[in-house]
Design an enzyme around this catalytic site. Structure first.
Site, PDB file in Angstrom:
ATOM      1  N   CYS A   1      -9.479 -33.688  89.633  1.00  0.00           N
ATOM      2  CA  CYS A   1      -9.631 -35.157  89.108  1.00  0.00           C
ATOM      3  C   CYS A   1      -8.642 -35.307  88.151  1.00  0.00           C
ATOM      4  O   CYS A   1      -8.389 -36.357  87.646  1.00  0.00           O
ATOM      5  CB  CYS A   1     -10.980 -35.109  88.561  1.00  0.00           C
TER       6      CYS A   1
ATOM      7  N   HIS B   1     -10.961 -40.553  83.408  1.00  0.00           N
ATOM      8  CA  HIS B   1     -11.788 -40.433  84.891  1.00  0.00           C
ATOM      9  C   HIS B   1     -13.040 -40.770  85.106  1.00  0.00           C
ATOM     10  O   HIS B   1     -13.659 -40.450  84.032  1.00  0.00           O
ATOM     11  CB  HIS B   1     -11.338 -38.708  85.154  1.00  0.00           C
TER      12      HIS B   1
ATOM     13  N   ASN C   1     -17.372 -41.452  91.977  1.00  0.00           N
ATOM     14  CA  ASN C   1     -16.372 -40.478  91.591  1.00  0.00           C
ATOM     15  C   ASN C   1     -15.421 -40.265  92.797  1.00  0.00           C
ATOM     16  O   ASN C   1     -15.634 -39.400  93.646  1.00  0.00           O
ATOM     17  CB  ASN C   1     -17.105 -39.190  90.830  1.00  0.00           C
TER      18      ASN C   1
HETATM   19  N1  ACO Z   1     -31.941 -36.471  92.907  1.00  0.00           N
HETATM   20  C1  ACO Z   1     -33.064 -36.223  92.185  1.00  0.00           C
HETATM   21  N2  ACO Z   1     -33.224 -35.123  91.602  1.00  0.00           N
HETATM   22  C2  ACO Z   1     -31.888 -34.218  91.767  1.00  0.00           C
HETATM   23  C3  ACO Z   1     -30.972 -34.699  92.038  1.00  0.00           C
HETATM   24  C4  ACO Z   1     -30.684 -36.009  92.745  1.00  0.00           C
HETATM   25  N3  ACO Z   1     -29.643 -36.426  93.192  1.00  0.00           N
HETATM   26  N4  ACO Z   1     -29.767 -33.677  91.779  1.00  0.00           N
HETATM   27  C5  ACO Z   1     -30.580 -32.617  90.931  1.00  0.00           C
HETATM   28  N5  ACO Z   1     -31.747 -33.157  91.018  1.00  0.00           N
HETATM   29  C6  ACO Z   1     -32.982 -32.235  90.226  1.00  0.00           C
HETATM   30  C7  ACO Z   1     -32.475 -30.976  90.533  1.00  0.00           C
HETATM   31  O1  ACO Z   1     -32.874 -30.201  91.344  1.00  0.00           O
HETATM   32  C8  ACO Z   1     -33.438 -30.439  89.079  1.00  0.00           C
HETATM   33  O2  ACO Z   1     -34.703 -30.206  89.539  1.00  0.00           O
HETATM   34  P1  ACO Z   1     -35.693 -29.275  89.160  1.00  0.00           P
HETATM   35  O3  ACO Z   1     -35.512 -29.307  87.543  1.00  0.00           O
HETATM   36  O4  ACO Z   1     -36.876 -29.127  89.855  1.00  0.00           O
HETATM   37  O5  ACO Z   1     -34.919 -27.731  89.510  1.00  0.00           O
HETATM   38  C9  ACO Z   1     -33.416 -31.515  88.197  1.00  0.00           C
HETATM   39  O6  ACO Z   1     -32.852 -32.728  88.851  1.00  0.00           O
HETATM   40  C10 ACO Z   1     -32.219 -31.374  87.073  1.00  0.00           C
HETATM   41  O7  ACO Z   1     -30.990 -30.919  87.554  1.00  0.00           O
HETATM   42  P2  ACO Z   1     -30.094 -30.487  86.939  1.00  0.00           P
HETATM   43  O8  ACO Z   1     -28.664 -30.089  87.585  1.00  0.00           O
HETATM   44  O9  ACO Z   1     -30.350 -29.852  85.519  1.00  0.00           O
HETATM   45  O10 ACO Z   1     -29.454 -31.981  86.202  1.00  0.00           O
HETATM   46  P3  ACO Z   1     -28.621 -32.510  85.198  1.00  0.00           P
HETATM   47  O11 ACO Z   1     -29.622 -33.330  84.134  1.00  0.00           O
HETATM   48  O12 ACO Z   1     -27.851 -31.679  84.552  1.00  0.00           O
HETATM   49  O13 ACO Z   1     -27.916 -33.811  85.925  1.00  0.00           O
HETATM   50  C11 ACO Z   1     -25.730 -34.022  86.474  1.00  0.00           C
HETATM   51  C12 ACO Z   1     -27.139 -33.552  86.876  1.00  0.00           C
HETATM   52  C13 ACO Z   1     -25.978 -35.554  86.481  1.00  0.00           C
HETATM   53  C14 ACO Z   1     -24.730 -33.437  87.645  1.00  0.00           C
HETATM   54  C15 ACO Z   1     -25.224 -33.579  85.263  1.00  0.00           C
HETATM   55  O14 ACO Z   1     -25.148 -32.155  85.198  1.00  0.00           O
HETATM   56  C16 ACO Z   1     -23.905 -34.096  84.678  1.00  0.00           C
HETATM   57  O15 ACO Z   1     -23.745 -35.015  84.472  1.00  0.00           O
HETATM   58  N6  ACO Z   1     -22.963 -33.126  84.921  1.00  0.00           N
HETATM   59  C17 ACO Z   1     -21.565 -33.830  84.870  1.00  0.00           C
HETATM   60  C18 ACO Z   1     -20.906 -33.306  85.829  1.00  0.00           C
HETATM   61  C19 ACO Z   1     -20.364 -34.435  86.645  1.00  0.00           C
HETATM   62  O16 ACO Z   1     -20.398 -35.468  86.402  1.00  0.00           O
HETATM   63  N7  ACO Z   1     -19.726 -34.031  87.666  1.00  0.00           N
HETATM   64  C20 ACO Z   1     -18.986 -35.110  88.626  1.00  0.00           C
HETATM   65  C21 ACO Z   1     -18.013 -34.487  89.275  1.00  0.00           C
HETATM   66  S1  ACO Z   1     -16.899 -33.469  88.488  1.00  0.00           S
HETATM   67  C22 ACO Z   1     -15.694 -34.232  87.985  1.00  0.00           C
HETATM   68  O17 ACO Z   1     -15.236 -35.433  88.242  1.00  0.00           O
HETATM   69  C23 ACO Z   1     -14.752 -33.440  86.800  1.00  0.00           C
END
Ligand code: ACO
Length: 332
Positions: free
Chosen positions: A111, A258, A288
């Site tokens: 990215c 980004h 993204n």
């Molecule tokens: N829909 C519904 N529920 C979901 C989804 C979805 N698409 N994805 C995950 N869940 C669930 C998980 O299974 C978990 O359920 P559980 O508690 O029953 O096990 C729950 O949601 C929480 O999961 P987490 O992974 O802890 O979710 P989090 O609150 O961390 O959010 C996210 C995930 C949005 C990816 C977050 O970690 C984040 O913003 N990370 C930053 C990474 C990012 O944005 N990456 C983009 C690509 S990388 C880059 O471009 C640099």
């Protein structure tokens, strides 16, 4: 010496996939995706390739710059999802647009790729080796995603953005007294955290050896680690670049980050104590697209007349590697 972006372009697949469409594929909802990421829909390839999207974006950038493809000195394509390992995508683009005089090669910093390519091209132009460069971020991430994994498949989209940069020997001073060009840049990498965001290629398999432990060739992400890295490292590297240039957050007109996640961008703005209105976003409409997000956003802002001569922009990328960086650019 002044470096100017004289043309920008973008290319997106026609197919729009909404969060409601995603909810038909995996156990998710529009509410969850919007709330956690800010994404409402993304574009997904129905045949577009990294090179075809890149070539379209380049053609647009050259038209805006009023240049013929034959005049291009250097083509740098940033991608982590090329359709071919050999030849590189930049050579495919060179052939597609007819830039026969150009040197062409790819660069993979995920990215951060477009930003790293911009800085690399800038360094080449500074040495006097080349007079101009086409810089491209292009991705078809939809083929690297496990479409049964709801934690990653909702995040990404496909697309390409390009910028044509040119060098002028004399400094160009804008009406507001700022000199056009790149004022400062900071780049960094932390390979020790590489597996936080990863995707495997083919494993070693030959008549003498066969790898037994294999990782699936799909994007794997530890979302919380990526979130922590981005919200800490991005404001830190922007601050470092501003300090090096003797500037403050108030001296910046636009922060072109980004487009990974709206919560990351909001957190960066908060940590920098910067007005969130200075952080344009388009990830709600296109998700993204890794290396393509910065140039696509730049092209939207440019074509919508939202960047004026003399505006100071901070471009900042972050992603797999882990890699990160910030460049300060006065628009000429
Ligand atoms: N829909 C519904 N529920 C979901 C989804 C979805 N698409 N994805 C995950 N869940 C669930 C998980 O299974 C978990 O359920 P559980 O508690 O029953 O096990 C729950 O949601 C929480 O999961 P987490 O992974 O802890 O979710 P989090 O609150 O961390 O959010 C996210 C995930 C949005 C990816 C977050 O970690 C984040 O913003 N990370 C930053 C990474 C990012 O944005 N990456 C983009 C690509 S990388 C880059 O471009 C640099």
């Amino acid at each position: 010496m002044t470096i100017k972006i004289t043309g920008t372009g973008r290319a997106l697949p026609e197919k729009t996939v909404t969060n409601f469409d995603m909810a038909k594929l995996v156990d998710t909802s529009d509410e969850w995706i919007r709330g956690r990421t800010g994404i409402a829909e993304r574009r997904i390839s129905t045949g577009d390739t990294v090179s075809s999207l890149a070539a379209k974006a380049c053609a647009e950038a050259l038209t805006m710059a009023g240049k013929d493809a034959e005049e291009v000195d250097l083509i740098l394509v940033a991608t982590c999802s090329p359709e071919l390992l050999l030849p590189c995508c930049a050579c495919q683009v060179q052939s597609a647009i007819g830039a026969h005089q150009a040197v062409a090669f790819d660069l993979n910093a995920a990215c951060s790729g477009f930003l790293f390519a911009l800085n690399t091209a800038y360094a080449y132009l500074q040495t006097g080796l080349y007079q101009n460069a086409l810089i491209v971020g292009s991705e078809v991430l939809s083929k690297l995603i496990d479409w049964t994994d709801r934690s990653t498949c909702v995040l990404f989209g496909d697309g390409a953005g390009a910028a044509f940069i040119e060098k002028t020997e004399a400094d160009e001073v804008c009406a507001n007294g700022r000199t056009a060009g790149i004022e400062e840049m900071v780049m960094g990498s932390d390979g020790t955290k590489g597996m936080v965001l990863a995707c495997a290629e083919r494993t070693v398999s030959n008549p003498y050896f066969k790898e037994t432990e294999t990782i699936k060739p799909y994007v794997y992400m530890n979302g919380q680690e990526v979130y922590k890295f981005a919200t800490r490292q991005v404001p830190a590297c922007i601050k470092e670049a501003l300090d090096k240039a003797n500037l403050t957050v108030d001296d910046v007109d636009l922060f072109v980050l980004h487009q990974a996640n709206v919560r990351i961008i909001e957190s960066v703005a908060k940590r920098l104590k910067a007005d969130i209105a200075k952080f344009p976003m388009n990830l709600d409409r296109i998700g993204n697209m890794s290396s393509a997000t910065i140039p696509v956003l730049l092209d939207e802002l440019n074509r919508d007349g939202k960047i004026k001569k003399g505006d100071r922009l901070v471009l900042s990328g972050f992603g797999a590697g882990l890699t990160y960086g910030a460049s300060i650019l006065v628009w000429g």
